[in-house]
Design a protein around this motif. Sequence first.
Motif, PDB file in Angstrom:
ATOM      1  N   MET A 136       2.359  -3.297 -11.291  1.00 57.22           N
ATOM      2  CA  MET A 136       1.075  -2.929 -10.418  1.00 57.22           C
ATOM      3  C   MET A 136      -0.543  -3.681 -10.944  1.00 57.22           C
ATOM      4  O   MET A 136      -1.425  -2.747 -10.516  1.00 57.22           O
ATOM      5  CB  MET A 136       1.249  -1.962  -9.976  1.00 57.22           C
ATOM      6  CG  MET A 136       2.298  -0.892  -9.520  1.00 57.22           C
ATOM      7  SD  MET A 136       2.019  -2.064  -7.554  1.00 57.22           S
ATOM      8  CE  MET A 136       0.862  -0.145  -6.656  1.00 57.22           C
ATOM      9  N   VAL A 142      -4.116  -4.316  -8.327  1.00 55.43           N
ATOM     10  CA  VAL A 142      -4.660  -2.230  -8.175  1.00 55.43           C
ATOM     11  C   VAL A 142      -5.455  -2.276  -9.274  1.00 55.43           C
ATOM     12  O   VAL A 142      -6.327  -1.109  -9.320  1.00 55.43           O
ATOM     13  CB  VAL A 142      -2.801  -1.849  -7.480  1.00 55.43           C
ATOM     14  CG1 VAL A 142      -3.875  -0.508  -7.642  1.00 55.43           C
ATOM     15  CG2 VAL A 142      -2.393  -2.240  -6.405  1.00 55.43           C
ATOM     16  N   SER A 148      -8.957  -1.234  -9.672  1.00 52.99           N
ATOM     17  CA  SER A 148      -9.289   0.193  -8.917  1.00 52.99           C
ATOM     18  C   SER A 148     -10.716  -0.054 -10.422  1.00 52.99           C
ATOM     19  O   SER A 148     -11.795   1.380 -10.663  1.00 52.99           O
ATOM     20  CB  SER A 148      -8.291   1.126  -9.490  1.00 52.99           C
ATOM     21  OG  SER A 148      -7.428   0.927  -8.645  1.00 52.99           O
ATOM     22  N   LEU A 154       1.170   4.381 -10.309  1.00 50.37           N
ATOM     23  CA  LEU A 154       1.108   3.035 -10.321  1.00 50.37           C
ATOM     24  C   LEU A 154       2.451   2.542 -10.750  1.00 50.37           C
ATOM     25  O   LEU A 154       2.614   1.718 -10.736  1.00 50.37           O
ATOM     26  CB  LEU A 154      -0.220   2.350 -10.312  1.00 50.37           C
ATOM     27  CG  LEU A 154      -1.317   2.783 -10.249  1.00 50.37           C
ATOM     28  CD1 LEU A 154      -2.287   1.551 -11.148  1.00 50.37           C
ATOM     29  CD2 LEU A 154      -1.341   2.189  -8.110  1.00 50.37           C
ATOM     30  N   THR A 195      -7.620   4.069  -4.262  1.00 46.91           N
ATOM     31  CA  THR A 195      -6.696   3.681  -5.551  1.00 46.91           C
ATOM     32  C   THR A 195      -5.657   3.249  -4.179  1.00 46.91           C
ATOM     33  O   THR A 195      -5.132   1.542  -3.646  1.00 46.91           O
ATOM     34  CB  THR A 195      -6.030   4.414  -6.415  1.00 46.91           C
ATOM     35  OG1 THR A 195      -6.620   4.419  -7.006  1.00 46.91           O
ATOM     36  CG2 THR A 195      -4.574   3.188  -6.599  1.00 46.91           C
ATOM     37  N   VAL A 196      -5.343   4.176  -3.048  1.00 52.17           N
ATOM     38  CA  VAL A 196      -4.490   3.245  -1.559  1.00 52.17           C
ATOM     39  C   VAL A 196      -5.022   2.327  -1.021  1.00 52.17           C
ATOM     40  O   VAL A 196      -4.832   1.105  -0.419  1.00 52.17           O
ATOM     41  CB  VAL A 196      -3.550   4.240  -1.168  1.00 52.17           C
ATOM     42  CG1 VAL A 196      -3.073   3.916   0.333  1.00 52.17           C
ATOM     43  CG2 VAL A 196      -2.545   5.306  -2.114  1.00 52.17           C
ATOM     44  N   TRP A 218      -5.195  -0.585  -2.567  1.00 50.72           N
ATOM     45  CA  TRP A 218      -3.670  -1.537  -2.762  1.00 50.72           C
ATOM     46  C   TRP A 218      -4.191  -2.335  -1.031  1.00 50.72           C
ATOM     47  O   TRP A 218      -2.998  -3.520  -1.164  1.00 50.72           O
ATOM     48  CB  TRP A 218      -2.636  -0.547  -2.386  1.00 50.72           C
ATOM     49  CG  TRP A 218      -1.225  -0.777  -2.342  1.00 50.72           C
ATOM     50  CD1 TRP A 218      -0.873  -2.250  -2.431  1.00 50.72           C
ATOM     51  CD2 TRP A 218      -1.540  -0.608  -0.615  1.00 50.72           C
ATOM     52  NE1 TRP A 218       0.410  -2.249  -2.133  1.00 50.72           N
ATOM     53  CE2 TRP A 218       0.217  -1.448  -0.479  1.00 50.72           C
ATOM     54  CE3 TRP A 218      -1.061  -0.118   0.014  1.00 50.72           C
ATOM     55  CZ2 TRP A 218       0.724  -1.859   0.725  1.00 50.72           C
ATOM     56  CZ3 TRP A 218      -0.937  -0.142   1.464  1.00 50.72           C
ATOM     57  CH2 TRP A 218       0.479  -1.244   1.962  1.00 50.72           C
ATOM     58  N   ASP A 251      -3.108  -5.867  -0.205  1.00 54.15           N
ATOM     59  CA  ASP A 251      -1.437  -6.129   0.238  1.00 54.15           C
ATOM     60  C   ASP A 251      -1.980  -7.500   1.658  1.00 54.15           C
ATOM     61  O   ASP A 251      -1.120  -8.557   1.686  1.00 54.15           O
ATOM     62  CB  ASP A 251      -1.653  -5.221   1.184  1.00 54.15           C
ATOM     63  CG  ASP A 251       0.189  -5.111   1.736  1.00 54.15           C
ATOM     64  OD1 ASP A 251       0.801  -5.740   1.138  1.00 54.15           O
ATOM     65  OD2 ASP A 251       0.545  -4.843   2.875  1.00 54.15           O
ATOM     66  N   LEU A 310       2.856  -6.453  -4.551  1.00 51.06           N
ATOM     67  CA  LEU A 310       2.363  -4.961  -4.963  1.00 51.06           C
ATOM     68  C   LEU A 310       3.255  -4.431  -3.906  1.00 51.06           C
ATOM     69  O   LEU A 310       3.372  -4.828  -3.059  1.00 51.06           O
ATOM     70  CB  LEU A 310       0.673  -5.341  -4.953  1.00 51.06           C
ATOM     71  CG  LEU A 310       0.033  -6.098  -5.721  1.00 51.06           C
ATOM     72  CD1 LEU A 310      -1.375  -6.116  -5.468  1.00 51.06           C
ATOM     73  CD2 LEU A 310      -0.079  -5.213  -7.197  1.00 51.06           C
ATOM     74  N   ARG A 311       3.657  -2.975  -4.509  1.00 39.45           N
ATOM     75  CA  ARG A 311       3.935  -2.481  -3.557  1.00 39.45           C
ATOM     76  C   ARG A 311       2.751  -1.317  -2.994  1.00 39.45           C
ATOM     77  O   ARG A 311       2.634  -0.701  -4.473  1.00 39.45           O
ATOM     78  CB  ARG A 311       5.496  -1.474  -3.854  1.00 39.45           C
ATOM     79  CG  ARG A 311       5.043  -1.257  -5.354  1.00 39.45           C
ATOM     80  CD  ARG A 311       6.318  -0.610  -5.926  1.00 39.45           C
ATOM     81  NE  ARG A 311       5.702   0.477  -7.580  1.00 39.45           N
ATOM     82  CZ  ARG A 311       5.436   1.712  -7.522  1.00 39.45           C
ATOM     83  NH1 ARG A 311       4.827   1.943  -6.532  1.00 39.45           N
ATOM     84  NH2 ARG A 311       4.928   1.911  -8.243  1.00 39.45           N
ATOM     85  N   GLU A 312       3.449  -0.011  -2.341  1.00 39.17           N
ATOM     86  CA  GLU A 312       1.808   0.637  -2.034  1.00 39.17           C
ATOM     87  C   GLU A 312       2.869   1.872  -3.253  1.00 39.17           C
ATOM     88  O   GLU A 312       3.417   2.515  -3.146  1.00 39.17           O
ATOM     89  CB  GLU A 312       2.566   1.481  -0.629  1.00 39.17           C
ATOM     90  CG  GLU A 312       1.760   2.609  -0.077  1.00 39.17           C
ATOM     91  CD  GLU A 312       1.889   3.149   1.007  1.00 39.17           C
ATOM     92  OE1 GLU A 312       1.326   3.782   2.103  1.00 39.17           O
ATOM     93  OE2 GLU A 312       3.005   2.755   1.812  1.00 39.17           O
ATOM     94  N   PRO A 313       1.312   2.464  -3.318  1.00 42.31           N
ATOM     95  CA  PRO A 313       0.994   3.184  -4.689  1.00 42.31           C
ATOM     96  C   PRO A 313       2.118   4.554  -4.382  1.00 42.31           C
ATOM     97  O   PRO A 313       1.887   4.656  -2.732  1.00 42.31           O
ATOM     98  CB  PRO A 313      -0.516   3.740  -4.795  1.00 42.31           C
ATOM     99  CG  PRO A 313      -1.223   2.439  -4.569  1.00 42.31           C
ATOM    100  CD  PRO A 313      -0.119   1.799  -2.962  1.00 42.31           C
TER     101      PRO A 313
END
Length: 935
Positions: free
Chosen positions: A781, A784, A788, A809, A836-837, A840, A844, A855-858
């Motif tokens: 991550m 992200v 941040s 993360l 933070t989300v 993302w 995304d 990148l995946r979702e936190p």
Amino acid sequence: MSGHEDEPVFEDEHASTYARMTTHPVTAAFAGLYDFPLDDFQVRGCKEIEEGRGVLVAAPTGSGKTIVGEFAVHLALETGRKCFYTTPIKALSNQKYNDLVARYGPEKVGLLTGDNVVNGEAPIVVMTTEVLRNMLYAGSRTLIGLGFVVMDEVHYLADRMRGAVWEEVIIHLPESVTLVSLSATVSNAEEFGEWLATVRGETTTIVEERRPVPLFQHVMVGKRLFDLFASSDVDASAGFVKEGAPVNDELVRIARDDWASSRLMRDRKSARKGKPGASKNPRQVGNGRRVWIPSRVEVLERLDSEGLLPAIVFIFSRVGCDAAVTQCLSANVRLTSPEERAEIFAYVEERCRHLPDDDLEVLGYPEFLDGLTRGVAAHHAGMLPTFKSCVEELFLRGLVKAVFATETLALGINMPARTVVIEKLSKWNGETHADITPGEYTQLTGRAGRRGLDVEGHGVVLWQPGMNPGEVAGLASTRTYPLRSSFRPSYNMAVNLVHQFGRERSRELLEQSFAQFQADRAVVGMARQLQKAQEAIAGYDEAATCHVGDFMEYAALRRRISEVEKGASRERRSGRREEAMESLTRLKPGDVIMVPNGKFAGFAVVIDPGIGGHEPRPYVLTADRQARRLAPMDFQTPVEAITRMRLPKSFNGRNPAMRRDLASALRTKTHNLTPPPPRRTTRNDDFTESPIDREIAELRTKLKQHPCHQCPEREDHARWAERSFKLARDAETLKRRVESRTNTVARTFDRVCNVMTALGYLEGDTVTERGSHLRRIYTDMDLVAAESLREGLWDHLDASELAAVLSSLVYEARRADDASAPKVPGGAVQAALVDTVRVWGQLDALERDNKLEFLREPDLGFAWAAFRWAEGDDLDDVLGGTDLAAGDFVRWMKQLLDLAGQVADAAGDSPLRKTARETVKALKRGVVAYSSVTE
């Protein structure tokens, strides 16, 4: 000295080896350090290195290939150069460090694993591969004087999560460094060696296929052990099976009897139920006896009586491994002598004396120690690292006789056994139960047969109902498990490369990857297929020639009509789906709905509407107590709340009692309700002709007016034309595949650079001040975290709060779909997690615009545990609030420690650097701190 593979045993036929070493004095001197002669492949590897060439040695587990790596260490010391010895996991690094210290002394050997830094400027340094990658990007002064790099377990480059690191190191090492690559047996070793030669210069590939200890394959049926292969097969009888070896006839007969008995039972049930078609006189095949399946305790007793211990029993489940040990304790199994028990007890007590007594109780230490003293233990990722290393050491010493392990044991640490037992030939792969592959089977059974201790090794598969001996034989004899690259450029990789080499040179470097090498090779075969397809299309077109007109034009009209009609149907379905998705966004907690489709169809109460992601995925409880997060496919028609009901506070879908009570209330609430009739989607054009209808009518008119419509051979021509169209479609797909595989890595790199340019991290060939943060963040991550940092989202947090936010993360739930909303700390933590989300989500969208999915979702599932641990809570309290095993908790904590350290480095001269360092200090205590030293 053995490395993480057993030492070769003395063999008289190798006595002539030294006579061939006169022209290689260093190899001769090195061979003299061992009290056994080296095998031919080991001698050849050492000679190639002494002559200045790199080597790839592909050999079975336990064959002693690490001796070739150890020769590189020896040669570096002899010639006054440095040697780095890299391994994929910290435990292997620690093991190799101890081996080398025993030979060369602590002043000449260093260790760098992220957790531990010991004598980092020594001439020999053992490290994890990631540490070397980070040194290359940082331009570390430690690289000065480096002459050799040994990459142990280099086949890890196929690992989906971490494999890219191996290729990064291979590509970016200075040309002056000689690379020694050690790999398990793979079927495309020559291809891999050819690639190494293109990027590293002269490289010799050495493949040793013969196991050092013969392996005999068995199937345990009840308490009886049967050979898997027929005794008539010479190679199988010698323990060196070849592909296509015949199966033991006795097993074929047992399989037939087992099948007959299951058929008989099915027929009897059908007859009792009076089902039509049930055979009154079923044809008898075999004797119809069912095979009795032994318990785990009975398996151990049988192995012990045959002299086949020590054994590793592979059970593809952590719960199953722990249950197996419990079953042994309940059955009072005792495989050790009083002297062995005393030695085990003293060793474990000494190893675990640093752990607090309260933590030991929470970790199940009394049961763990009881099992070990009896000679049995579990081994899986959920265990505390200290406990796992105790099991490994005691098994190596021959004190623990049986280890119940998950497949992760086969991937790294040195734990050879006399026998390997595989309980089932299928395992959960994260999505479904899938059969193990020939490569996995070979890797598991490769542990059987300890060189220097065992004359032969044994692989045992437990009989299961419906088993096909032919398929088992196929697994045991197939030798096709190629090495496939998992390489792809990451944001961190790209920003470091551009910083060092500029964008164009970086692009050229990435095109040297094994991934692109393999893709280019595949393109050659596909281009040949494409040429053949185009020739066949020309032949079909000729066969479809019509004397009255252009038949391909006529066939195109027919195809167009078909496509427009299908498109209209798809559009109607799409409209229904959009309406269904829109209806889900209106759901609220407590709504009672009728799930229209899928295996959870029926009344359900909404716990969480799940509208935070791209598509709504409501978390519901069904009337039959199933708590599940449903997918869009479960709602093919719109849904609406039929009624509402009160939900209990803090409902936990994992709690059986809470599920039962709420499901009971749901059944009561819906007892007299009639399910609503299926809703029809609205149609504005029920009575008016749509543009699509008009287009179809016009096409049909053109079709009837075409001269070929009246041709008497029309349908014959149409068949040839259809073949031509289908093949042309396939050829177009093939053409796209050829184009997509050409320069794939470079194209991905360009997209990554486009994203970073859009964010202001890159300006042409220059990494901006904004992008410099990213160079020090290596997590999946990375972007992200860097964004941040740039936005200052974490500047106001204290150490515990930062731990909670950073955990999102690194942590990934094992099965995210079944989980209810996680518990998170409030206040500043909650606000920072929301931000933070949000970051993302923005990234995304930017990724999707650039056709990337990195990148995946936190995941917030570890935030509460990280916060409480940083606050100083007891291990018992922290684990009690999660579903995590102790080993998982420690593993996620160590990844969190890594990220916190990276954030401290990336934060520059700011208050966040101090906070991140305080976070590291707060987290590194108790079992987490001790595991960092011992793992």
